[in-house]
Design a protein around this motif. Structure first.
Motif, PDB file in Angstrom:
ATOM      1  N   ALA A  47     -47.382  -8.937  39.259  1.00 49.44           N
ATOM      2  CA  ALA A  47     -47.254  -9.929  38.179  1.00 49.44           C
ATOM      3  C   ALA A  47     -46.390 -11.108  38.614  1.00 49.44           C
ATOM      4  O   ALA A  47     -46.702 -12.275  38.318  1.00 49.44           O
ATOM      5  N   ALA A  48     -45.297 -10.814  39.340  1.00 47.39           N
ATOM      6  CA  ALA A  48     -44.437 -11.910  39.812  1.00 47.39           C
ATOM      7  C   ALA A  48     -45.174 -12.795  40.798  1.00 47.39           C
ATOM      8  O   ALA A  48     -45.020 -14.026  40.787  1.00 47.39           O
ATOM      9  N   PHE A  49     -45.988 -12.176  41.652  1.00 43.56           N
ATOM     10  CA  PHE A  49     -46.738 -12.957  42.629  1.00 43.56           C
ATOM     11  C   PHE A  49     -47.807 -13.819  41.957  1.00 43.56           C
ATOM     12  O   PHE A  49     -48.028 -14.974  42.349  1.00 43.56           O
ATOM     13  N   ARG A  50     -48.453 -13.269  40.926  1.00 44.36           N
ATOM     14  CA  ARG A  50     -49.574 -13.985  40.287  1.00 44.36           C
ATOM     15  C   ARG A  50     -49.094 -15.023  39.285  1.00 44.36           C
ATOM     16  O   ARG A  50     -49.583 -16.158  39.260  1.00 44.36           O
ATOM     17  N   TRP A  51     -48.134 -14.651  38.446  1.00 46.51           N
ATOM     18  CA  TRP A  51     -47.741 -15.563  37.360  1.00 46.51           C
ATOM     19  C   TRP A  51     -46.320 -16.123  37.502  1.00 46.51           C
ATOM     20  O   TRP A  51     -45.924 -17.002  36.751  1.00 46.51           O
ATOM     21  N   GLY A  52     -45.580 -15.618  38.473  1.00 45.15           N
ATOM     22  CA  GLY A  52     -44.204 -16.088  38.641  1.00 45.15           C
ATOM     23  C   GLY A  52     -44.060 -17.585  38.827  1.00 45.15           C
ATOM     24  O   GLY A  52     -43.113 -18.185  38.305  1.00 45.15           O
ATOM     25  N   PRO A  53     -44.993 -18.254  39.577  1.00 45.72           N
ATOM     26  CA  PRO A  53     -44.845 -19.703  39.749  1.00 45.72           C
ATOM     27  C   PRO A  53     -44.855 -20.492  38.444  1.00 45.72           C
ATOM     28  O   PRO A  53     -44.405 -21.645  38.421  1.00 45.72           O
ATOM     29  N   ARG A  58     -35.144 -19.461  33.778  1.00 48.20           N
ATOM     30  CA  ARG A  58     -34.387 -18.480  32.989  1.00 48.20           C
ATOM     31  C   ARG A  58     -35.120 -17.141  32.873  1.00 48.20           C
ATOM     32  O   ARG A  58     -34.502 -16.098  32.665  1.00 48.20           O
ATOM     33  N   VAL A  59     -36.448 -17.150  32.997  1.00 41.47           N
ATOM     34  CA  VAL A  59     -37.216 -15.912  32.876  1.00 41.47           C
ATOM     35  C   VAL A  59     -36.901 -14.954  34.014  1.00 41.47           C
ATOM     36  O   VAL A  59     -37.005 -13.726  33.860  1.00 41.47           O
ATOM     37  N   PHE A  60     -36.467 -15.457  35.164  1.00 42.22           N
ATOM     38  CA  PHE A  60     -36.237 -14.606  36.324  1.00 42.22           C
ATOM     39  C   PHE A  60     -35.039 -13.676  36.141  1.00 42.22           C
ATOM     40  O   PHE A  60     -34.888 -12.700  36.890  1.00 42.22           O
ATOM     41  N   HIS A  61     -34.190 -13.962  35.150  1.00 38.78           N
ATOM     42  CA  HIS A  61     -33.093 -13.035  34.879  1.00 38.78           C
ATOM     43  C   HIS A  61     -33.629 -11.662  34.469  1.00 38.78           C
ATOM     44  O   HIS A  61     -33.039 -10.627  34.814  1.00 38.78           O
ATOM     45  N   PHE A 101     -30.975 -16.961  43.714  1.00 39.67           N
ATOM     46  CA  PHE A 101     -31.599 -17.660  42.596  1.00 39.67           C
ATOM     47  C   PHE A 101     -30.606 -18.373  41.681  1.00 39.67           C
ATOM     48  O   PHE A 101     -30.878 -19.469  41.194  1.00 39.67           O
ATOM     49  N   PHE A 102     -29.481 -17.715  41.396  1.00 44.86           N
ATOM     50  CA  PHE A 102     -28.674 -18.119  40.245  1.00 44.86           C
ATOM     51  C   PHE A 102     -27.327 -18.704  40.661  1.00 44.86           C
ATOM     52  O   PHE A 102     -26.931 -18.632  41.834  1.00 44.86           O
ATOM     53  N   SER A 103     -26.649 -19.269  39.668  1.00 46.23           N
ATOM     54  CA  SER A 103     -25.301 -19.783  39.906  1.00 46.23           C
ATOM     55  C   SER A 103     -24.371 -18.630  40.270  1.00 46.23           C
ATOM     56  O   SER A 103     -24.682 -17.446  40.051  1.00 46.23           O
ATOM     57  N   LEU A 104     -23.198 -18.961  40.819  1.00 47.49           N
ATOM     58  CA  LEU A 104     -22.284 -17.938  41.289  1.00 47.49           C
ATOM     59  C   LEU A 104     -21.875 -16.990  40.154  1.00 47.49           C
ATOM     60  O   LEU A 104     -21.854 -15.763  40.335  1.00 47.49           O
ATOM     61  N   ARG A 105     -21.586 -17.545  38.985  1.00 48.77           N
ATOM     62  CA  ARG A 105     -21.150 -16.698  37.863  1.00 48.77           C
ATOM     63  C   ARG A 105     -22.248 -15.733  37.441  1.00 48.77           C
ATOM     64  O   ARG A 105     -22.010 -14.530  37.274  1.00 48.77           O
ATOM     65  N   GLU A 225     -29.143 -33.743  30.170  1.00 51.70           N
ATOM     66  CA  GLU A 225     -30.179 -34.009  29.183  1.00 51.70           C
ATOM     67  C   GLU A 225     -31.593 -33.661  29.644  1.00 51.70           C
ATOM     68  O   GLU A 225     -32.483 -33.507  28.815  1.00 51.70           O
ATOM     69  N   LEU A 226     -31.795 -33.536  30.947  1.00 54.59           N
ATOM     70  CA  LEU A 226     -33.151 -33.292  31.443  1.00 54.59           C
ATOM     71  C   LEU A 226     -33.583 -31.859  31.151  1.00 54.59           C
ATOM     72  O   LEU A 226     -32.760 -30.945  31.122  1.00 54.59           O
ATOM     73  N   PRO A 227     -34.870 -31.635  30.959  1.00 56.44           N
ATOM     74  CA  PRO A 227     -35.354 -30.279  30.671  1.00 56.44           C
ATOM     75  C   PRO A 227     -35.288 -29.389  31.903  1.00 56.44           C
ATOM     76  O   PRO A 227     -35.175 -29.863  33.038  1.00 56.44           O
ATOM     77  N   THR A 228     -35.369 -28.083  31.657  1.00 56.62           N
ATOM     78  CA  THR A 228     -35.393 -27.118  32.757  1.00 56.62           C
ATOM     79  C   THR A 228     -36.602 -27.378  33.655  1.00 56.62           C
ATOM     80  O   THR A 228     -37.702 -27.613  33.173  1.00 56.62           O
ATOM     81  N   GLY A 229     -36.369 -27.323  34.933  1.00 58.20           N
ATOM     82  CA  GLY A 229     -37.458 -27.545  35.882  1.00 58.20           C
ATOM     83  C   GLY A 229     -37.529 -28.954  36.422  1.00 58.20           C
ATOM     84  O   GLY A 229     -38.216 -29.200  37.419  1.00 58.20           O
ATOM     85  N   ALA A 230     -36.846 -29.890  35.778  1.00 57.64           N
ATOM     86  CA  ALA A 230     -36.845 -31.274  36.269  1.00 57.64           C
ATOM     87  C   ALA A 230     -36.060 -31.351  37.579  1.00 57.64           C
ATOM     88  O   ALA A 230     -35.097 -30.616  37.795  1.00 57.64           O
ATOM     89  N   VAL A 231     -36.484 -32.242  38.452  1.00 59.23           N
ATOM     90  CA  VAL A 231     -35.807 -32.454  39.731  1.00 59.23           C
ATOM     91  C   VAL A 231     -35.245 -33.868  39.740  1.00 59.23           C
ATOM     92  O   VAL A 231     -35.998 -34.844  39.684  1.00 59.23           O
ATOM     93  N   LEU A 232     -33.925 -33.974  39.788  1.00 58.21           N
ATOM     94  CA  LEU A 232     -33.255 -35.275  39.832  1.00 58.21           C
ATOM     95  C   LEU A 232     -32.549 -35.396  41.164  1.00 58.21           C
ATOM     96  O   LEU A 232     -31.829 -34.487  41.589  1.00 58.21           O
ATOM     97  N   SER A 233     -32.760 -36.505  41.848  1.00 57.33           N
ATOM     98  CA  SER A 233     -32.142 -36.692  43.156  1.00 57.33           C
ATOM     99  C   SER A 233     -31.560 -38.092  43.262  1.00 57.33           C
ATOM    100  O   SER A 233     -31.965 -39.010  42.548  1.00 57.33           O
TER     101      SER A 233
END
Length: 575
Positions: A47-53, A58-61, A101-105, A225-233
């Motif tokens: 399931a992770a391989f097929r639908w994980g992308p 937050r779902v990966f927790h 995957f996640f932040s240190l905390r 303010e940007l939504p999850t998944g946005a890439v700002l550089s």
């Protein structure tokens, strides 16, 4: 990437479980319970391989925490201490996932949960020594710590050290990944380029530290303010880039405008482009850059969505040209010898229905960039020739008309034929039409443009080199330029009376032009002192606010009545 790593670890854990219960020497006790767990792990990995992308971060927790729980369950039902310890070692996969995957905390929270659950399961076994459990815990913690360090080290190559955002390398990696995902799923993707307005002025006046604080302020506001998944550089300097997966162009435009309004003290120009299927990364960012140009040309402090014909202002200009709402005004050109009017320059003027009168530099730049410049140029040429055909100067001569021509117009192979058609249609005499082109256009040596100029000059038209001195001026080329008139840029006139060396230089230049048969017009003459200065260096003609601003046709005709041009300063007061 997160989905692939998670799926790989789940499937590897399932394979390890199969070896543990069906491999050589495996005990039969608890075999089928563990096999059931293995099947569940395989299903989760698939399931992770097929639908994980498609999962948000937050779902990966959930699958990471579930993995810890599954490992603890397998440890509890293991038939012997060796199998239990082997199953507990799979927790190392959880440590890598969490620290990757996640932040240190959050990573340490996952590790704490997993180690607590698995250690408790090992103790419940009864036959596993506490020292073995603690040793395994130490190895897992060390593995997580090392992975975390490597992740930070690797990610620093893709991070901007000042703002903590992705740098250009990180942005390019994210763009390629999102484009691949869009190709598989058809998900919408919008890219944006953000540029701070007048950032150099901040650095020059307040210092680079103040500039750095502005950049960090932008990064903090947008990151929050940007939504999850946005890439700002941060691409470098004062330019940022943004990727908004799952967002259409209009929705992205609304979002960008909302966030930009949160820091009104810091102006931003933004260009956006929505990804088209099968479009490359370079094409997408090129369209976003074109939209950014539109935003800057429209006055800065704006966000524009690239969409075919151009920005909103370009679409408004296109409608105005179709409706005939772009007017043509005329500015006088006078002979310095006696102050008599000898010609005019045609200049476009546009009053936007919402923004009011726009500076010509603003909407002409938009026309140039959006492909409307040929339409605008044709409108000005036809209107001016029609209105001034037969119009006389106070001395009774046909008024000479100067019309600006862009490089794009001249590069069209049919341009010369269109000019001939306009002259035939309006009856304006070719010998009194002057085409004004910039020095840089001639310097560019476009064969089509230069050929068009030669053809039109052969038909009796004159060519004027506009804004001479602002490009890569070369006195040695004066004898090869296809020109009849040289218009000195206003920057020369503004400093002429205060720079003796410049006055001497222009005196020599004007003398050289006379020897080559070129007339010289001084632009930007605004005061009597400047008029005296340009007359002193030998200029034959002048143009500027001293003789009047650009005015519509009725005011021009009133000023051309016999006697009206004798007092040019009065025209200036009317302007």
């Amino acid at each position: 990437m997160m989905a692939r790593v998670l799926a790989t670890f789940y499937i590897a854990a399932a394979i390890a479980g199969l070896f543990a219960v069906f491999g050589p020497g495996a005990r039969a006790e608890g075999r089928w319970q563990i096999f059931g767990m293995v099947l569940l792990v395989l299903v989760c990995g698939t399931a992770a391989f097929r639908w994980g992308p498609y999962w948000p971060r937050r779902v990966f927790h959930l699958p990471v925490a579930s993995a810890s729980a599954l490992v603890a369950c397998v440890v509890l039902i293991s038939p012997d201490p060796a199998t239990a310890v082997a199953a507990a070692a799979v927790l190392s996969f959880v440590a890598v996932d969490a620290c990757f995957f996640f932040s240190l905390r959050l990573a340490w929270l996952h590790l704490a949960f997993g180690i607590t659950a698995v250690t408790a399961a090992l103790m419940a076994q009864g036959d596993v020594p506490v020292s073995i459990a603690l040793g395994l815990d130490a190895i897992i913690v060390a593995l997580g710590t090392v992975v975390r360090g490597l992740v930070i080290r690797a990610s620093s190559a893709s991070r901007d050290p000042l703002t903590g955002l992705a740098n250009r390398r990180g942005f390019d990696d994210g763009l390629q990944e999102l484009l691949a995902n869009a190709g598989r799923t058809g998900e919408r993707l919008t890219a944006a380029l953000l540029d701070l307005d007048h950032f150099k002025q901040i650095n020059d006046t307040a210092g680079h530290e103040a500039g750095d604080l502005v950049l960090c302020r932008i990064a903090d506001v947008w990151r929050r303010e940007l939504p999850t998944g946005a890439v700002l550089s941060r691409h470098g300097g004062d330019e940022f880039a943004l990727l908004l997966p799952g967002t259409t162009g209009p929705d992205a435009l609304e979002l960008v405008r909302r966030i930009a309004a949160l820091h009104p003290e810091i102006g931003l120009s933004v260009g956006l482009a929505e990804h088209h299927r099968d479009q490359s990364a370079a094409d997408l960012m090129r369209r976003a850059d074109r939209a950014l140009y539109d935003a800057k040309a429209a006055g800065r402090g704006r966000a524009e969505l690239e969409g075919g014909p151009g920005s909103e202002l370009a679409r408004d200009l296109e409608a105005a040209l179709a409706a005939g709402d772009v007017e043509v005004h005329y500015q006088l050109i006078v002979a310095l010898a006696d102050g008599a009017t000898v010609g005019v320059e045609a200049l476009s003027r546009w009053t936007h229905p919402e923004r009011g009168p726009l500076p010509p530099a603003e909407f002409v730049a938009v026309a140039e960039h959006s492909g409307l410049i040929a339409t605008l140029g044709a409108h000005v040429l036809r209107t001016a020739c029609r209105q001034l055909a037969g119009v006389r100067t106070p001395a009774g001569e046909q008024v000479t008309l100067g019309v600006n021509v862009s490089g794009r117009e001249l590069s069209d192979p049919d341009y010369a034929q269109r000019v001939h058609a306009v002259l035939a249609e309006t009856g304006f005499p070719a010998g009194h039409l002057v085409l004004e082109v910039t020095e840089n256009l001639i310097e560019g040596q476009s064969p089509t443009a230069v050929a068009a100029l030669h053809e039109l000059r052969a038909a009796g038209l004159k060519v004027s080199i506009d804004d001479f001195g602002t490009g890569y001026s070369s006195l040695s080329r004066l004898d090869t330029l296809p020109a009849d008139v040289l218009k000195l840029d206003r920057s020369f006139v503004a400093t002429l009376s205060t720079s003796p060396r410049r006055a001497q230089m222009l005196t020599s230049l004007v003398a050289m032009c006379r020897g080559l048969g070129l007339d010289v017009v001084a632009e930007g003459v605004e005061t009597a002192e400047q008029e005296a200065a340009v007359r002193g260096v030998g200029c034959s003609f002048a143009q500027g606010w001293l003789y009047g601003r650009a005015v519509p046709l009725p005011e021009l005709l009133a000023g051309l009545r016999p006697g009206a041009a004798a007092l040019p300063q009065e025209a200036a007061s009317r302007g």
